[in-house]
Design a protein around this motif. Structure first.
Motif, mmCIF file in Angstrom:
data_model
loop_
_atom_site.group_PDB
_atom_site.id
_atom_site.type_symbol
_atom_site.label_atom_id
_atom_site.label_comp_id
_atom_site.label_asym_id
_atom_site.label_seq_id
_atom_site.Cartn_x
_atom_site.Cartn_y
_atom_site.Cartn_z
ATOM 1 N N LEU A 99 -120.547 -0.610 23.282
ATOM 2 C CA LEU A 99 -121.943 -0.873 23.631
ATOM 3 C C LEU A 99 -122.331 -0.092 24.874
ATOM 4 O O LEU A 99 -121.470 0.321 25.658
ATOM 5 C CB LEU A 99 -122.150 -2.366 23.898
ATOM 6 C CG LEU A 99 -121.859 -3.319 22.752
ATOM 7 C CD1 LEU A 99 -121.943 -4.762 23.251
ATOM 8 C CD2 LEU A 99 -122.817 -3.087 21.604
ATOM 9 N N SER A 100 -123.619 0.081 25.070
ATOM 10 C CA SER A 100 -124.086 0.680 26.327
ATOM 11 C C SER A 100 -123.880 -0.348 27.440
ATOM 12 O O SER A 100 -123.706 -1.545 27.187
ATOM 13 C CB SER A 100 -125.558 1.068 26.226
ATOM 14 O OG SER A 100 -126.363 -0.089 26.106
ATOM 15 N N SER A 111 -125.936 -1.603 29.595
ATOM 16 C CA SER A 111 -126.954 -2.648 29.677
ATOM 17 C C SER A 111 -126.788 -3.679 28.563
ATOM 18 O O SER A 111 -127.084 -4.850 28.757
ATOM 19 C CB SER A 111 -128.348 -2.032 29.627
ATOM 20 O OG SER A 111 -128.530 -1.336 28.403
ATOM 21 N N ASP A 112 -126.326 -3.275 27.391
ATOM 22 C CA ASP A 112 -126.126 -4.221 26.288
ATOM 23 C C ASP A 112 -124.877 -5.060 26.479
ATOM 24 O O ASP A 112 -124.814 -6.210 26.072
ATOM 25 C CB ASP A 112 -126.046 -3.482 24.954
ATOM 26 C CG ASP A 112 -127.370 -2.886 24.529
ATOM 27 O OD1 ASP A 112 -128.411 -3.424 24.979
ATOM 28 O OD2 ASP A 112 -127.382 -1.925 23.739
#
Length: 148
Positions: A142-143, A145-146
């Motif tokens: 995931l990124s 922020s996610d």
């Protein structure tokens, strides 16, 4: 809203303009500047002492963010560093600094904790490991922020 009884008047002088404002020549001499600096330092110290908890929370969030960014960078290397290795290094550093602090503060039972709550500390350690593993493992897919 109250207004001053007399307006601030600017009058010409040999050095330019001067005012009838009470802090007229605050920066006129070296001792005045030093006293202003001391006054500002005292105010800053009071603000620091009144908000130490908030400042520590901000420092904690900043260091946590830096750790997560570092993990994300390490996961994007070719080949990526495995999650277990990252956790092992992080927790080794945490362990060393925790033991040093507890010895300096003369905490009784620095390694295992007090006898009555050792099982709670073990449960906290296991659940903390799975929480940390989940966050770091999610950073692979995931990124940033996610994942957070």
């Amino acid at each position: 809203m109250s207004f001053p009884s007399q307006p601030i008047a600017l009058t010409p002088s040999t050095a330019g303009f001067s005012s009838t404002f009470p802090l007229e020549d605050v920066f006129a001499t070296r001792t005045d500047r030093a006293s202003v600096f001391r006054g500002l330092w005292k105010k800053a110290t009071v603000v620091y002492e009144n908000n130490i908890g908030l400042l520590l929370m901000i420092a904690s969030q900043l260091s946590g963010t830096c750790m997560n960014i570092t993990v994300k960078i390490l996961n994007e290397l070719n080949p990526p560093i495995p999650t277990f290795e990252i956790i092992f290094i992080r927790m080794s550093i945490t362990y060393v600094f925790s033991i040093l602090y507890m010895q300096r503060a003369s905490v009784p039972y620095p390694v295992t904790g007090p006898p009555g709550v050792r099982y709670l500390l073990a449960i906290r350690g296991v659940t903390g490991f799975f929480g940390l593993f989940g966050i770091y493992y999610s950073l692979i897919y995931l990124s940033l922020s996610d994942a957070i």
